[in-house]
Design an enzyme around this catalytic site. Structure first.
Site, mmCIF file in Angstrom:
data_model
loop_
_atom_site.group_PDB
_atom_site.id
_atom_site.type_symbol
_atom_site.label_atom_id
_atom_site.label_comp_id
_atom_site.label_asym_id
_atom_site.label_seq_id
_atom_site.Cartn_x
_atom_site.Cartn_y
_atom_site.Cartn_z
ATOM 1 N N LYS A 9 56.302 43.195 39.268
ATOM 2 C CA LYS A 9 55.972 44.562 39.377
ATOM 3 C C LYS A 9 56.578 45.379 40.315
ATOM 4 C CE LYS A 9 51.168 43.365 38.301
ATOM 5 N NZ LYS A 9 50.029 44.084 37.885
ATOM 6 N N LYS A 37 23.992 52.432 20.494
ATOM 7 C CA LYS A 37 23.778 51.048 21.059
ATOM 8 C C LYS A 37 23.805 50.044 20.035
ATOM 9 C CE LYS A 37 20.386 48.556 23.427
ATOM 10 N NZ LYS A 37 19.027 48.359 23.758
ATOM 11 N N ASP A 53 41.584 43.933 33.092
ATOM 12 C CA ASP A 53 42.803 43.697 32.303
ATOM 13 C C ASP A 53 42.555 44.118 30.852
ATOM 14 O OD1 ASP A 53 44.472 42.923 34.505
ATOM 15 O OD2 ASP A 53 43.157 40.937 34.698
ATOM 16 N N PHE A 57 47.636 44.822 45.402
ATOM 17 C CA PHE A 57 46.643 43.686 45.901
ATOM 18 C C PHE A 57 46.695 42.510 44.849
ATOM 19 C CE2 PHE A 57 44.426 44.755 49.731
ATOM 20 C CZ PHE A 57 44.970 45.903 50.203
ATOM 21 N N LYS A 112 54.490 38.058 41.524
ATOM 22 C CA LYS A 112 53.934 39.568 41.017
ATOM 23 C C LYS A 112 54.537 40.421 41.596
ATOM 24 C CE LYS A 112 49.337 38.621 39.857
ATOM 25 N NZ LYS A 112 47.898 38.539 40.129
ATOM 26 N N ASN A 146 33.739 44.228 37.220
ATOM 27 C CA ASN A 146 33.915 43.146 37.913
ATOM 28 C C ASN A 146 33.253 43.284 39.465
ATOM 29 O OD1 ASN A 146 36.084 44.379 40.024
ATOM 30 N ND2 ASN A 146 37.119 44.701 38.076
HETATM 31 O O1 C5P Z 1 48.345 41.410 37.696
HETATM 32 P P1 C5P Z 1 47.178 41.513 38.564
HETATM 33 O O2 C5P Z 1 45.951 42.343 37.804
HETATM 34 O O3 C5P Z 1 46.700 40.449 39.103
HETATM 35 O O4 C5P Z 1 47.756 42.382 39.710
HETATM 36 C C1 C5P Z 1 46.989 43.141 40.521
HETATM 37 C C2 C5P Z 1 47.498 44.528 41.124
HETATM 38 O O5 C5P Z 1 47.894 45.204 40.043
HETATM 39 C C3 C5P Z 1 46.475 45.166 41.653
HETATM 40 O O6 C5P Z 1 47.249 45.969 42.919
HETATM 41 C C4 C5P Z 1 45.854 46.401 40.585
HETATM 42 O O7 C5P Z 1 45.349 47.110 41.287
HETATM 43 C C5 C5P Z 1 47.038 46.264 39.894
HETATM 44 N N1 C5P Z 1 46.565 46.716 38.345
HETATM 45 C C6 C5P Z 1 47.204 47.670 37.572
HETATM 46 N N2 C5P Z 1 46.801 47.814 36.520
HETATM 47 C C7 C5P Z 1 46.112 46.891 35.904
HETATM 48 C C8 C5P Z 1 45.643 45.666 36.339
HETATM 49 C C9 C5P Z 1 45.923 45.620 37.542
HETATM 50 O O8 C5P Z 1 47.564 48.545 38.337
HETATM 51 N N3 C5P Z 1 45.515 47.058 34.480
#
Ligand code: C5P
Length: 402
Positions: free
Chosen positions: A343, A292, A282, A325, A339, A212
């Site tokens: 979380k 390849k 994600d 974040f 969130k 990304n």
């Molecule tokens: O749910 P979302 O991805 O939007 O949340 C963002 C937060 O979750 C960020 O702090 C990111 O570093 C963390 N994150 C994580 N593991 C993932 C995806 C995002 O800890 N697989």
């Protein structure tokens, strides 16, 4: 603007003396009052006029050669009284030996002897590797360390004398950053903080990958600000995230590797806080091909699976507070609050990625600090300034007992 602090920079006779011009500029840019003192040998490498021009202050050369001291009649005492920090760069074996022995035979060594106990004293040795490794220099540096002097180890590399080894003056930015840390009041002293930064990279095959736009600038700013305030920080960064000159940094590639690195650090060293600034993927390919993938005529469908959620993994085994974040394009604050609860975060920094200026790769951002108690909007400002505000919240978090 910060309160104007004063630094006395003592320059001794090494080839790296010319680099101090850049160091003076860094201090001036950050609104420091800079006073330069030079030994006779230093003046063989670069003239006092350079430093007088850059610092805007008279340069102190030798106590007995000038008829009128400019910083008071007892110049070494008044100087030592008026400064917030002392930096000797480059520090030759000679000045290190003099400081260790308590010799005072010129204005610089005399001033060092007169420095107040509480004034931070930073020594930046730079010399030929044999001189640096000589037991005399090693012992003198140990003596200074024991007396509370801060020694910035020289870098290794090609030295001016043509040989390879340890002895190069560290980067000017590092000397400046250490000076800022030593005069910051260290509100986060004793705190162990893990900060993640940048984008993860998920391999499709040996050539291609999914990632990304995150540059790692925000995470870098947070890590360096916590470090400046005295915290023991580890930065766990995506492969291509911007590097830090001061904070120890561990590189990872994919989300799983980042998860492993965070959990390992928590297990081995523990932490008082984790700041998850990284833009963790994600999704990752169901399978990473070892060879390849050959391109064909038609399209290609990739099958993706979810990556581990690092924050949830942390929460499974640890009580450590976590700051998250979030990058959102709609209902920024509302989604961030959801969130935060889901979380179990102490605070979430929500970025509106639809804002034109700021966000990924930029040095600026517009964001919201969302906690259970309040929402604070930070209108467009530099990521460094955002990190400063966040560090303030972190100090409060610790003061409140999380
Ligand atoms: O749910 P979302 O991805 O939007 O949340 C963002 C937060 O979750 C960020 O702090 C990111 O570093 C963390 N994150 C994580 N593991 C993932 C995806 C995002 O800890 N697989």
């Amino acid at each position: 603007m910060n309160e104007k602090k004063s630094v006395l920079i003592g320059i001794t006779g090494g080839i790296a003396a010319y680099k101090i011009a850049t160091l003076v500029r860094l201090f001036k840019k950050a609104h420091w009052n800079v006073i330069v003192a030079m030994t006779k040998n230093a003046m063989e490498f670069i003239t006092p006029l350079t430093f007088e021009t850059l610092s805007g202050n008279p340069v102190i050369t030798d106590s007995f050669e000038r008829s009128l001291p400019v910083y008071g009649s007892m110049e070494h005492i008044s100087l030592a009284d008026s400064i917030d920090v002392f930096v000797c760069a480059p520090a030759t074996g000679n000045i290190i030996a003099k400081a260790a022995a308590g010799l005072a035979d010129d204005i610089l060594s005399t001033t060092i002897l007169a420095l107040k106990k509480e004034t931070p004293k930073i020594i930046c040795p730079a010399m030929n590797v044999r001189m640096y490794e000589n037991p005399a220099t090693r012992d003198n540096l140990e003596t200074l360390k024991k007396r509370g002097f801060i020694i910035i180890e020289p870098d290794a590399g090609e030295l001016a004398c043509g040989v390879e080894g340890k002895g190069r003056l560290p980067r000017e930015e590092v000397i400046f950053a250490v000076t800022e840390r030593e005069t910051s009041g260290k509100a986060l002293s004793g705190k162990k903080i893990i900060v993640t930064s940048g984008a993860t990279v998920e391999s499709i095959d040996p050539v291609r990958y999914i990632t990304n736009h995150s540059s790692g600038k925000m995470g870098l700013a947070v890590a360096e600000e916590c470090w400046r305030l005295g915290a023991d920080v580890l930065l766990i960064s995506g492969r291509d995230a911007v590097p830090s000159l001061t904070v120890p940094q561990e590189r990872v590639t994919g989300a799983s590797e980042m998860k492993e690195a965070v959990l390992r650090r928590l297990k081995e060293k523990g932490a008082d806080l984790v700041v998850m600034t990284a833009a963790v993927a994600d999704y990752t390919p169901e399978k990473t091909e070892s060879r390849k993938i050959k391109k064909g005529e038609g399209g290609l469908t990739l099958s993706l699976k979810r990556t581990p959620d690092i924050i949830s993994e942390i929460k499974k085994t640890s009580q450590v507070p976590v700051i998250g974040f979030a990058a959102e394009s709609d209902n920024v604050v509302e989604y961030a609050r959801e969130k935060l609860k889901k979380k179990g975060l102490s605070l979430i920094v929500a970025n509106d990625i639809t804002q034109k200026e700021g966000g990924f790769r930029s040095d600026f951002n517009h964001c919201y600090f969302v906690s259970m108690e309040e929402t604070r909007e930070l209108k467009r400002m530099s990521k460094r300034d955002i990190a400063g505000h966040l560090a303030g919240e972190i100090v409060l978090l610790f003061n409140r007992g999380r």
